[in-house]
Design a protein around this motif. Structure first.
Motif, PDB file in Angstrom:
ATOM      1  N   LEU A 103       0.735  -1.250   0.015  1.00 17.66           N
ATOM      2  CA  LEU A 103       0.002  -0.025  -0.120  1.00 17.66           C
ATOM      3  C   LEU A 103       0.857   1.318   0.209  1.00 17.66           C
ATOM      4  CD1 LEU A 103      -2.822   1.557   0.287  1.00 17.66           C
ATOM      5  CD2 LEU A 103      -2.575   1.137   2.599  1.00 17.66           C
ATOM      6  N   GLN A 104       1.841   1.291   0.806  1.00 16.64           N
ATOM      7  CA  GLN A 104       2.806   2.572   0.813  1.00 16.64           C
ATOM      8  C   GLN A 104       3.490   2.601  -0.382  1.00 16.64           C
ATOM      9  OE1 GLN A 104       5.299   1.193   4.090  1.00 16.64           O
ATOM     10  NE2 GLN A 104       4.217   2.723   5.584  1.00 16.64           N
ATOM     11  N   TYR A 105       4.033   1.584  -1.096  1.00 14.33           N
ATOM     12  CA  TYR A 105       4.560   1.605  -2.326  1.00 14.33           C
ATOM     13  C   TYR A 105       3.788   2.269  -3.226  1.00 14.33           C
ATOM     14  CZ  TYR A 105       7.023   0.033  -6.439  1.00 14.33           C
ATOM     15  OH  TYR A 105       7.726  -0.041  -7.732  1.00 14.33           O
ATOM     16  N   GLN A 106       2.417   1.795  -3.449  1.00 18.15           N
ATOM     17  CA  GLN A 106       1.468   2.381  -4.415  1.00 18.15           C
ATOM     18  C   GLN A 106       1.292   3.530  -4.147  1.00 18.15           C
ATOM     19  OE1 GLN A 106       0.970   0.730  -7.113  1.00 18.15           O
ATOM     20  NE2 GLN A 106       1.323  -1.378  -6.740  1.00 18.15           N
ATOM     21  N   ILE A 107       0.949   4.174  -3.042  1.00 17.61           N
ATOM     22  CA  ILE A 107       0.596   5.589  -2.750  1.00 17.61           C
ATOM     23  C   ILE A 107       1.954   6.438  -3.099  1.00 17.61           C
ATOM     24  CG2 ILE A 107       0.436   7.356  -0.991  1.00 17.61           C
ATOM     25  CD1 ILE A 107      -1.035   5.083   0.517  1.00 17.61           C
ATOM     26  N   LYS A 108       2.998   6.114  -2.933  1.00 13.21           N
ATOM     27  CA  LYS A 108       4.320   6.954  -3.319  1.00 13.21           C
ATOM     28  C   LYS A 108       4.630   6.730  -4.709  1.00 13.21           C
ATOM     29  CE  LYS A 108       8.004   9.355  -2.919  1.00 13.21           C
ATOM     30  NZ  LYS A 108       8.114  10.538  -2.344  1.00 13.21           N
ATOM     31  N   PHE A 109       4.211   5.691  -5.343  1.00 10.00           N
ATOM     32  CA  PHE A 109       4.170   5.466  -6.733  1.00 10.00           C
ATOM     33  C   PHE A 109       3.371   6.413  -7.374  1.00 10.00           C
ATOM     34  CE2 PHE A 109       2.948   3.511 -10.713  1.00 10.00           C
ATOM     35  CZ  PHE A 109       4.187   3.164 -11.419  1.00 10.00           C
ATOM     36  N   TYR A 110       2.108   6.243  -7.129  1.00  8.25           N
ATOM     37  CA  TYR A 110       1.124   7.200  -7.684  1.00  8.25           C
ATOM     38  C   TYR A 110       1.469   8.554  -7.941  1.00  8.25           C
ATOM     39  CZ  TYR A 110      -2.040   3.201  -7.722  1.00  8.25           C
ATOM     40  OH  TYR A 110      -2.553   1.699  -8.214  1.00  8.25           O
ATOM     41  N   GLU A 111       2.108   9.090  -6.324  1.00 13.06           N
ATOM     42  CA  GLU A 111       2.500  10.387  -6.339  1.00 13.06           C
ATOM     43  C   GLU A 111       3.465  10.947  -7.285  1.00 13.06           C
ATOM     44  OE1 GLU A 111       5.083  13.119  -3.255  1.00 13.06           O
ATOM     45  OE2 GLU A 111       3.998  11.382  -2.519  1.00 13.06           O
ATOM     46  N   LEU A 112       4.541   9.933  -7.511  1.00 14.77           N
ATOM     47  CA  LEU A 112       5.428  10.116  -8.594  1.00 14.77           C
ATOM     48  C   LEU A 112       4.918  10.429 -10.152  1.00 14.77           C
ATOM     49  CD1 LEU A 112       8.441   8.088  -6.762  1.00 14.77           C
ATOM     50  CD2 LEU A 112       8.331  10.495  -7.159  1.00 14.77           C
ATOM     51  N   ALA A 113       4.053   9.192 -10.340  1.00 22.35           N
ATOM     52  CA  ALA A 113       3.575   9.194 -11.668  1.00 22.35           C
ATOM     53  C   ALA A 113       2.843  10.201 -12.100  1.00 22.35           C
ATOM     54  CB  ALA A 113       2.756   7.797 -11.492  1.00 22.35           C
ATOM     55  N   PHE A 114       2.156  10.799 -11.244  1.00 25.28           N
ATOM     56  CA  PHE A 114       1.217  11.855 -11.508  1.00 25.28           C
ATOM     57  C   PHE A 114       2.222  13.349 -11.845  1.00 25.28           C
ATOM     58  CE2 PHE A 114      -2.374   9.941  -9.429  1.00 25.28           C
ATOM     59  CZ  PHE A 114      -3.308   9.735 -10.338  1.00 25.28           C
ATOM     60  N   LYS A 115       3.142  13.285 -10.896  1.00 30.57           N
ATOM     61  CA  LYS A 115       4.285  14.518 -11.225  1.00 30.57           C
ATOM     62  C   LYS A 115       4.826  14.037 -12.370  1.00 30.57           C
ATOM     63  CE  LYS A 115       5.755  15.427  -6.443  1.00 30.57           C
ATOM     64  NZ  LYS A 115       6.754  15.344  -5.395  1.00 30.57           N
ATOM     65  N   HIS A 116       5.187  13.096 -12.914  1.00 31.01           N
ATOM     66  CA  HIS A 116       5.910  12.692 -14.198  1.00 31.01           C
ATOM     67  C   HIS A 116       4.906  12.930 -15.306  1.00 31.01           C
ATOM     68  CE1 HIS A 116       6.678  10.133 -17.580  1.00 31.01           C
ATOM     69  NE2 HIS A 116       7.738  10.337 -17.394  1.00 31.01           N
ATOM     70  N   GLN A 117       3.470  12.509 -15.201  1.00 29.60           N
ATOM     71  CA  GLN A 117       2.657  12.912 -16.125  1.00 29.60           C
ATOM     72  C   GLN A 117       2.361  14.528 -16.184  1.00 29.60           C
ATOM     73  OE1 GLN A 117      -1.566  11.750 -15.838  1.00 29.60           O
ATOM     74  NE2 GLN A 117      -1.406  10.518 -17.639  1.00 29.60           N
ATOM     75  N   ASP A 118       2.341  15.264 -15.285  1.00 23.40           N
ATOM     76  CA  ASP A 118       2.246  16.775 -15.160  1.00 23.40           C
ATOM     77  C   ASP A 118       3.397  17.429 -15.884  1.00 23.40           C
ATOM     78  OD1 ASP A 118      -0.160  16.745 -14.071  1.00 23.40           O
ATOM     79  OD2 ASP A 118       0.813  17.159 -11.972  1.00 23.40           O
ATOM     80  N   MET A 119       4.561  16.749 -15.944  1.00 27.31           N
ATOM     81  CA  MET A 119       5.675  17.025 -16.501  1.00 27.31           C
ATOM     82  C   MET A 119       5.581  16.741 -18.032  1.00 27.31           C
ATOM     83  SD  MET A 119       9.542  15.821 -16.170  1.00 27.31           S
ATOM     84  CE  MET A 119       9.733  16.302 -14.223  1.00 27.31           C
TER      85      MET A 119
END
Length: 246
Positions: A103-119
């Protein structure tokens, strides 16, 4: 008749060929390393390669090779912000991921993925919403657009330039694109998902973890691709998003 056919065949084989101009969509990191190997082989065969590079870009040294042509475009993002994101991503992958539960992995991964997509959307805006750059690309007489689907919008540019699009993959998490678009067989009980650091010899507990990771990534892909649809509606009607399965 056989002699005539043989002569015609030799003429066809040894007739002069014309190598085209290749436009390369921007990427970075290991995705760029994978793409660069392909580009160098294409240059060896006589193709002209132009790589789109964001300005600023802390990830690519445009002076490292005179074999490529570089086309810079402006991005409304500071170089330090790009550098900080990459540093955070590498630190998470190398040091944090092993210490987190699923669960912690997925939360952190989603946070980074959304940052990447915004970039990635900023990259899209820097190219697609620059009339001067788009006019320059239209006059560039490019034969194809070569892209790693890690960054979106290359299909929009290919459509605008009326030229083919070719994808080259590094990999996607849990092989989501390869599975859903390329029909690559990847049973989650046997094939370890990319980024999990699991091997082909998994315990029962690891197989359960692997299957849950596949499931969460499948759900996550729906959310991410819906965000793509919202962006793509400006250029396509009906919306098609980053539908690389088409």
């Amino acid at each position: 008749m056989r002699l005539i056919i043989s002569v015609l065949y030799l003429i066809a084989v040894f007739s002069p060929g014309e190598c085209g101009n290749i436009l390369v969509w921007p990427t970075r990191g290991s995705h760029w390393i994978n793409l660069k190997i392909i580009l160098e082989k294409l240059i060896d065969r006589g193709y002209n390669v132009t790589v789109l590079v964001p300005n600023p870009s802390p990830f690519m040294d445009t002076k490292e090779s005179d074999r490529f042509s570089y086309q810079h475009f402006s991005v409304s993002m500071a170089a330090q912000d790009m550098h900080d994101f990459l540093k955070e991503l590498v630190h998470f992958s190398a040091y944090e991921s092993d210490k987190l539960n699923l669960l912690q992995y997925q939360i952190k991964f989603y946070e980074l993925a959304f940052k990447h997509q915004d970039m990635a959307f900023l990259y899209c805006d820097g190219i697609l919403k620059s009339p001067e750059l788009m006019d320059k690309l239209r006059n560039g007489k490019f034969s194809i657009v070569l892209s790693d689907p890690h960054f979106p919008c290359s299909d929009i540019v290919a459509e605008e330039l009326s030229i083919p699009l070719v994808y080259t993959f590094h990999f996607t998490n849990t092989y989501i694109v390869e599975r859903k678009c390329g029909q690559m067989p990847s049973p989650p009980s046997f094939v370890p998902a990319a980024m999990t650091k699991l091997t082909d010899k998994m315990s029962f507990r690891e197989r359960i973890k692997n299957m849950l990771f596949y499931l969460t990534q499948d759900i996550f892909s729906i959310v991410m691709w819906n965000r793509m649809d919202n962006y793509y509606t400006e250029y396509f009607d009906p919306p098609m998003g980053q539908d690389i399965c088409m």
